[in-house]
Design an enzyme around this catalytic site. Structure first.
Site, PDB file in Angstrom:
ATOM      1  N   LYS A 157       2.185  -3.308   4.414  1.00  0.00           N
ATOM      2  CA  LYS A 157       2.443  -1.747   4.391  1.00  0.00           C
ATOM      3  C   LYS A 157       3.786  -1.494   5.051  1.00  0.00           C
ATOM      4  CE  LYS A 157      -2.265  -0.914   5.789  1.00  0.00           C
ATOM      5  NZ  LYS A 157      -3.081  -0.476   6.680  1.00  0.00           N
ATOM      6  N   CYS A 183     -10.418   7.835  12.870  1.00  0.00           N
ATOM      7  CA  CYS A 183     -10.629   7.223  11.211  1.00  0.00           C
ATOM      8  C   CYS A 183     -11.869   7.944  10.822  1.00  0.00           C
ATOM      9  CB  CYS A 183     -10.538   5.726  11.574  1.00  0.00           C
ATOM     10  SG  CYS A 183     -12.113   5.047  12.395  1.00  0.00           S
ATOM     11  N   ARG A 233       0.944  -1.005   0.104  1.00  0.00           N
ATOM     12  CA  ARG A 233       0.038  -0.118   0.019  1.00  0.00           C
ATOM     13  C   ARG A 233       0.877   1.220  -0.155  1.00  0.00           C
ATOM     14  NH1 ARG A 233      -5.209  -1.004   2.292  1.00  0.00           N
ATOM     15  NH2 ARG A 233      -5.855  -3.230   1.598  1.00  0.00           N
ATOM     16  N   CYS A 267     -17.752   4.111   6.364  1.00  0.00           N
ATOM     17  CA  CYS A 267     -17.119   2.888   6.424  1.00  0.00           C
ATOM     18  C   CYS A 267     -18.272   1.933   6.648  1.00  0.00           C
ATOM     19  CB  CYS A 267     -15.974   2.863   7.687  1.00  0.00           C
ATOM     20  SG  CYS A 267     -15.186   1.549   7.830  1.00  0.00           S
TER      21      CYS A 267
HETATM   22 FE1  SRM Z   1      -8.189   0.888   7.345  1.00  0.00          FE
HETATM   23  C1  SRM Z   1     -10.313  -1.309   6.312  1.00  0.00           C
HETATM   24  C2  SRM Z   1      -9.988   3.260   6.069  1.00  0.00           C
HETATM   25  C3  SRM Z   1      -5.254   3.130   7.727  1.00  0.00           C
HETATM   26  C4  SRM Z   1      -6.248  -1.387   9.214  1.00  0.00           C
HETATM   27  N1  SRM Z   1      -9.674   1.117   6.471  1.00  0.00           N
HETATM   28  C5  SRM Z   1     -10.457   0.180   5.955  1.00  0.00           C
HETATM   29  C6  SRM Z   1     -11.533   0.370   5.047  1.00  0.00           C
HETATM   30  C7  SRM Z   1     -11.321   0.360   3.851  1.00  0.00           C
HETATM   31  C8  SRM Z   1     -13.021   0.036   5.500  1.00  0.00           C
HETATM   32  C9  SRM Z   1     -13.208  -1.450   4.715  1.00  0.00           C
HETATM   33  O1  SRM Z   1     -12.463  -2.400   4.476  1.00  0.00           O
HETATM   34  O2  SRM Z   1     -14.390  -1.614   4.036  1.00  0.00           O
HETATM   35  C10 SRM Z   1     -11.575   2.053   5.692  1.00  0.00           C
HETATM   36  C11 SRM Z   1     -12.415   2.911   4.718  1.00  0.00           C
HETATM   37  C12 SRM Z   1     -13.005   4.027   5.518  1.00  0.00           C
HETATM   38  C13 SRM Z   1     -13.668   5.256   4.778  1.00  0.00           C
HETATM   39  O3  SRM Z   1     -14.893   5.344   4.681  1.00  0.00           O
HETATM   40  O4  SRM Z   1     -12.739   5.842   4.293  1.00  0.00           O
HETATM   41  C14 SRM Z   1     -10.183   2.296   6.279  1.00  0.00           C
HETATM   42  N2  SRM Z   1      -7.578   2.782   6.928  1.00  0.00           N
HETATM   43  C15 SRM Z   1      -8.583   3.886   6.551  1.00  0.00           C
HETATM   44  C16 SRM Z   1      -8.137   5.320   6.532  1.00  0.00           C
HETATM   45  C17 SRM Z   1      -8.584   6.063   5.576  1.00  0.00           C
HETATM   46  C18 SRM Z   1      -8.075   5.693   7.847  1.00  0.00           C
HETATM   47  C19 SRM Z   1      -7.685   7.087   8.246  1.00  0.00           C
HETATM   48  O5  SRM Z   1      -8.266   7.590   9.276  1.00  0.00           O
HETATM   49  O6  SRM Z   1      -7.043   7.818   7.559  1.00  0.00           O
HETATM   50  C20 SRM Z   1      -6.410   4.832   6.229  1.00  0.00           C
HETATM   51  C21 SRM Z   1      -6.029   4.841   5.016  1.00  0.00           C
HETATM   52  C22 SRM Z   1      -4.582   4.816   4.729  1.00  0.00           C
HETATM   53  C23 SRM Z   1      -3.977   4.768   3.363  1.00  0.00           C
HETATM   54  O7  SRM Z   1      -3.795   5.946   2.919  1.00  0.00           O
HETATM   55  O8  SRM Z   1      -3.787   3.638   2.806  1.00  0.00           O
HETATM   56  C24 SRM Z   1      -6.479   3.521   6.858  1.00  0.00           C
HETATM   57  N3  SRM Z   1      -6.013   0.875   8.329  1.00  0.00           N
HETATM   58  C25 SRM Z   1      -5.170   1.926   8.329  1.00  0.00           C
HETATM   59  C26 SRM Z   1      -4.310   1.457   9.424  1.00  0.00           C
HETATM   60  C27 SRM Z   1      -3.160   2.544  10.057  1.00  0.00           C
HETATM   61  C28 SRM Z   1      -2.025   2.206   9.040  1.00  0.00           C
HETATM   62  O9  SRM Z   1      -1.784   1.633   8.082  1.00  0.00           O
HETATM   63  O10 SRM Z   1      -0.874   2.924   9.373  1.00  0.00           O
HETATM   64  C29 SRM Z   1      -4.644   0.125   9.965  1.00  0.00           C
HETATM   65  C30 SRM Z   1      -3.774  -0.592  10.938  1.00  0.00           C
HETATM   66  C31 SRM Z   1      -2.653  -1.238  10.467  1.00  0.00           C
HETATM   67  C32 SRM Z   1      -2.738  -2.339   9.965  1.00  0.00           C
HETATM   68  O11 SRM Z   1      -2.840  -2.433   8.813  1.00  0.00           O
HETATM   69  O12 SRM Z   1      -2.612  -3.261  10.763  1.00  0.00           O
HETATM   70  C33 SRM Z   1      -5.577  -0.182   8.969  1.00  0.00           C
HETATM   71  N4  SRM Z   1      -8.251  -0.973   7.750  1.00  0.00           N
HETATM   72  C34 SRM Z   1      -7.510  -1.719   8.522  1.00  0.00           C
HETATM   73  C35 SRM Z   1      -7.988  -2.990   8.813  1.00  0.00           C
HETATM   74  C36 SRM Z   1      -7.738  -4.233   9.588  1.00  0.00           C
HETATM   75  C37 SRM Z   1      -6.543  -5.273   8.823  1.00  0.00           C
HETATM   76  C38 SRM Z   1      -6.364  -6.186   9.839  1.00  0.00           C
HETATM   77  O13 SRM Z   1      -4.972  -6.815   9.720  1.00  0.00           O
HETATM   78  O14 SRM Z   1      -7.100  -6.965  10.302  1.00  0.00           O
HETATM   79  C39 SRM Z   1      -9.100  -3.020   7.901  1.00  0.00           C
HETATM   80  C40 SRM Z   1     -10.090  -4.277   7.762  1.00  0.00           C
HETATM   81  C41 SRM Z   1      -9.916  -5.127   6.666  1.00  0.00           C
HETATM   82  O15 SRM Z   1      -8.802  -4.965   5.827  1.00  0.00           O
HETATM   83  O16 SRM Z   1     -10.330  -6.013   6.455  1.00  0.00           O
HETATM   84  C42 SRM Z   1      -9.234  -1.769   7.013  1.00  0.00           C
HETATM   85 FE1  SF4 Z   2     -12.514   3.265  11.182  1.00  0.00          FE
HETATM   86 FE2  SF4 Z   2     -13.541   1.667   9.395  1.00  0.00          FE
HETATM   87 FE3  SF4 Z   2     -10.818   1.529   9.750  1.00  0.00          FE
HETATM   88 FE4  SF4 Z   2     -12.865   0.569  11.635  1.00  0.00          FE
HETATM   89  S1  SF4 Z   2     -12.462  -0.128   9.421  1.00  0.00           S
HETATM   90  S2  SF4 Z   2     -10.996   1.592  12.119  1.00  0.00           S
HETATM   91  S3  SF4 Z   2     -14.434   1.969  11.568  1.00  0.00           S
HETATM   92  S4  SF4 Z   2     -12.129   3.356   9.232  1.00  0.00           S
END
Ligand code: SRM
Ligand code: SF4
Length: 571
Positions: free
Chosen positions: A210, A432, A140, A438
């Site tokens: 990542k 977030c 990513r 989301c």
């Molecule tokens: Fe995330 C899924 C938003 C950083 C762990 N993340 C999602 C989704 C796409 C929801 C979905 O799968 O349907 C969210 C979209 C929400 C929306 O409406 O925008 C979402 N993640 C975000 C963002 C936009 C949050 C923010 O506040 O900015 C970040 C986008 C970063 C980017 O530019 O790429 C974002 N997500 C993160 C991070 C932090 C990081 O990477 O530093 C994490 C935790 C670190 C990690 O990956 O372990 C993170 N997101 C997740 C997860 C859990 C993954 C796991 O290992 O279980 C999901 C769920 C999934 O992937 O199924 C998820």
């Molecule tokens: Fe927030 Fe959605 Fe990410 Fe959960 S998956 S931490 S509700 S942006």
């Protein structure tokens, strides 16, 4: 939990195997105005193209309204002025009139209806921006320090981040065909199946991957929470150049409530390598993960679980065998802070940058503050470079001394002060998006945190602790998108209006916090925090931060063990 070799491949694996071009039926659905949305299979392919199909959860009672979220791939968060202006314009025309800075230094466009998706994607391409691999089972957005004042290494590390980003991009032609040429990839099913990505193979990665760079002592990218972390070590002969990097592997934060087989984890420090070996090492880590990850259970498929189960030594040997050289012992390093600089600061090159606090990363206009309009006017007039930070804030960079006052005045005219932009806890906070976009959100986050911070600010004022910085992060579910498990206070959504409360991260975000209360209602937050902060005030030693106090005093009381990096950092 070792993967069961007899278990069937997960559904996503079968999808990727059957169409390694990742095109699915996206082109056909896009071209058909009668279809309001993409199929559930195509939702999975869309992610590799940087797109999530969502629905507006505020409107669910009156029927599902499909909207897309589009995420850019922006390595290191640096955006030239022309590109920023195009992003802003596209958000007005095809999105919900806001730009959302992500916690990985990128932008998201929310609220894009299907008819607007094609024009938005074409517009992004015209602005020389891709969204390929911003999501999906691939590497990513690569994070890298972007503040041009914190270290002489910043610009060279940014170059290295771009090299790694480019080397790990998937090669499918489907992206160009669908979004730029506007037609499906013209291949038969057999030809599609025969495609093999040179790096990712036919099935890509078992899950997301990542990477973040960091330059000690500032851990602004929360480097320990990444699958692959790269800690820059300066060349003593030329402090503007990294001699090499300490290699950190196996961080990740996502977990599920009530499922102890899932957990946040901070990375292990595996060793040191030279700067010229960077791309080889990144490919070695990525392919080791590609070949050993769990493809049967997506909840167990992240690199962190492999390293937790097979050990850091096993993984180090795997990297060395693939890269073709031995890692050197890790070089000493130490992180003592995270976060951003706000207000005007001198850059290393003598020019200026302005650090702007952006509440929950959302660039928009409100009656009181027209941040979006002000930024558009400033960037259009002064051609300032925009830099996004991993804490969802923004820097206007490369400003000359004679431009400073006019930029300050323009912001002031739109309700945005340059000094004292926000209080100490607000500046160090993140949330977030969660509701309404989301689909995984269990509780409000971006819309709830500002009000909860106001309550905590009042409490801190009562206790005469207003000047204290506390890192507070909130997410609407346990996936960890705003990295709440590294905060001094983490709120993790459980159900509408209810959060698990985590305590005990540190200033350098090198320590995981721990659950203090499993479920706290919004109106219980202050009653829970008041006695805790009162004890902190009376029992802290010197200037001890809240997180350190919790780890020293509260955790032992609750019999919680300390979780720090497996190989401790050294001074
Ligand atoms: Fe995330 C899924 C938003 C950083 C762990 N993340 C999602 C989704 C796409 C929801 C979905 O799968 O349907 C969210 C979209 C929400 C929306 O409406 O925008 C979402 N993640 C975000 C963002 C936009 C949050 C923010 O506040 O900015 C970040 C986008 C970063 C980017 O530019 O790429 C974002 N997500 C993160 C991070 C932090 C990081 O990477 O530093 C994490 C935790 C670190 C990690 O990956 O372990 C993170 N997101 C997740 C997860 C859990 C993954 C796991 O290992 O279980 C999901 C769920 C999934 O992937 O199924 C998820
Ligand atoms: Fe927030 Fe959605 Fe990410 Fe959960 S998956 S931490 S509700 S942006």
């Amino acid at each position: 939990m070792t993967p069961n070799p007899a278990a069937p491949l997960s559904k996503n694996e079968v999808l990727k195997q059957n169409d390694p071009t990742l095109g699915g039926q996206l082109g056909e659905t896009l071209a058909d105005p009668a279809l309001a949305c993409f199929s559930s299979d195509d939702e999975q392919f869309l992610k590799f193209h940087g797109i999530y199909q969502q629905d507006d959860r505020d409107l669910r009672k009156s029927g599902k309204q499909y909207i897309m979220m589009v995420r850019a791939r922006i390595s290191g968060g640096i955006i030239p002025p022309e590109q920023y202006l195009a992003f802003d314009d596209l958000s007005e025309r095809y999105g919900n009139q806001s730009l959302r800075i992500t916690s990985r230094q990128s932008f998201q466009w929310h609220g894009v209806v299907k008819d607007n998706l094609g024009p938005l994607m074409k517009g992004l391409n015209d602005a020389l921006c891709t969204t390929l691999a911003a999501c999906g089972d691939v590497n990513r957005n690569v994070m890298a320090p972007a503040t041009p004042a914190t270290s002489a290494l910043v610009e060279r590390v940014q170059e290295d981040a771009r090299r790694v980003n480019d080397a790990l991009l998937p090669q499918t032609g489907a992206y160009h065909s669908i979004w730029i040429d506007g037609e499906p990839l013209k291949l038969t099913a057999e030809e599609k199946q025969a495609f093999t990505d040179p790096l990712y193979g036919k099935q890509y990665l078992p899950r997301k991957f990542k990477i973040a760079f960091a330059i000690p002592p500032l851990n602004d990218t929360d480097v320990y929470s990444n699958c692959l972390g790269l800690v820059a070590i300066a060349d003593p002969a030329d402090p503007t150049r990294p001699l090499g990097y300490n290699l950190l592997c196996g961080g990740g934060l996502g977990m599920s409530h009530n499922n102890p087989a899932t957990f946040p984890r901070i990375a292990d420090v595996l060793g040191f390598f030279r700067a010229e070996q960077l791309v080889d090492v990144a490919k070695a880590v990525l392919t080791a993960y590609r070949d050993s990850g769990d493809r049967t259970n997506r909840k167990h498929a992240r690199l962190k679980y492999i390293i937790a189960e097979r050990g850091a030594d096993w993984f180090r040997q795997e990297i060395e065998a693939r890269a073709g050289f031995k890692l050197e012992p890790a070089r000493p390093f130490h992180f003592d802070r995270q976060g951003d600089l706000f207000g005007w600061h001198r850059q290393m090159d003598g020019r200026w940058f302005l650090g702007l606090y952006v509440e929950t990363g959302r660039i928009k206009d409100t009656p009181d503050r027209q941040l979006k309009t002000a930024l558009r006017r400033i960037v259009a007039t002064f051609r300032t470079e925009v830099r996004l930070t991993p804490s969802q804030n923004l820097l206007l960079a490369g400003v000359t001394t004679d431009q400073k006052d006019a930029i300050t005045a323009e912001l002031g005219a739109h309700g945005i002060p340059v000094e004292n932009q926000a209080g100490a806890i607000r500046r160090a906070s993140m949330a977030c998006p969660s509701m309404p976009t989301c689909g995984l959100g269990l509780a409000e986050s971006e819309r709830a945190l500002p009000g909860i911070l106001s309550l905590i600010e009042t409490l801190l004022a009562d206790l005469q602790l207003s000047e204290e910085e506390i890192i507070i992060r909130m997410t609407g579910c346990p996936n960890g998108c705003a990295r709440p498990y590294l905060a001094e206070i983490g709120f993790v959504g459980r159900a509408p209006g209810k959060y698990s409360l985590y305590l005990g991260g540190n200033a350098g975000t090198t320590r995981l916090n721990q659950e203090y209360r499993a479920s706290v209602k919004v109106d219980e937050i202050i009653p829970v925090l008041r006695p805790l902060l009162t004890r902190w005030k009376s029992e802290r030693t010197g200037g001890e931060r809240l997180g350190d106090f919790c780890a020293r005093v509260i955790w032992p009381e609750q019999k919680i063990a300390l979780v720090t990096p497996a190989t401790p950092e050294t001074n």
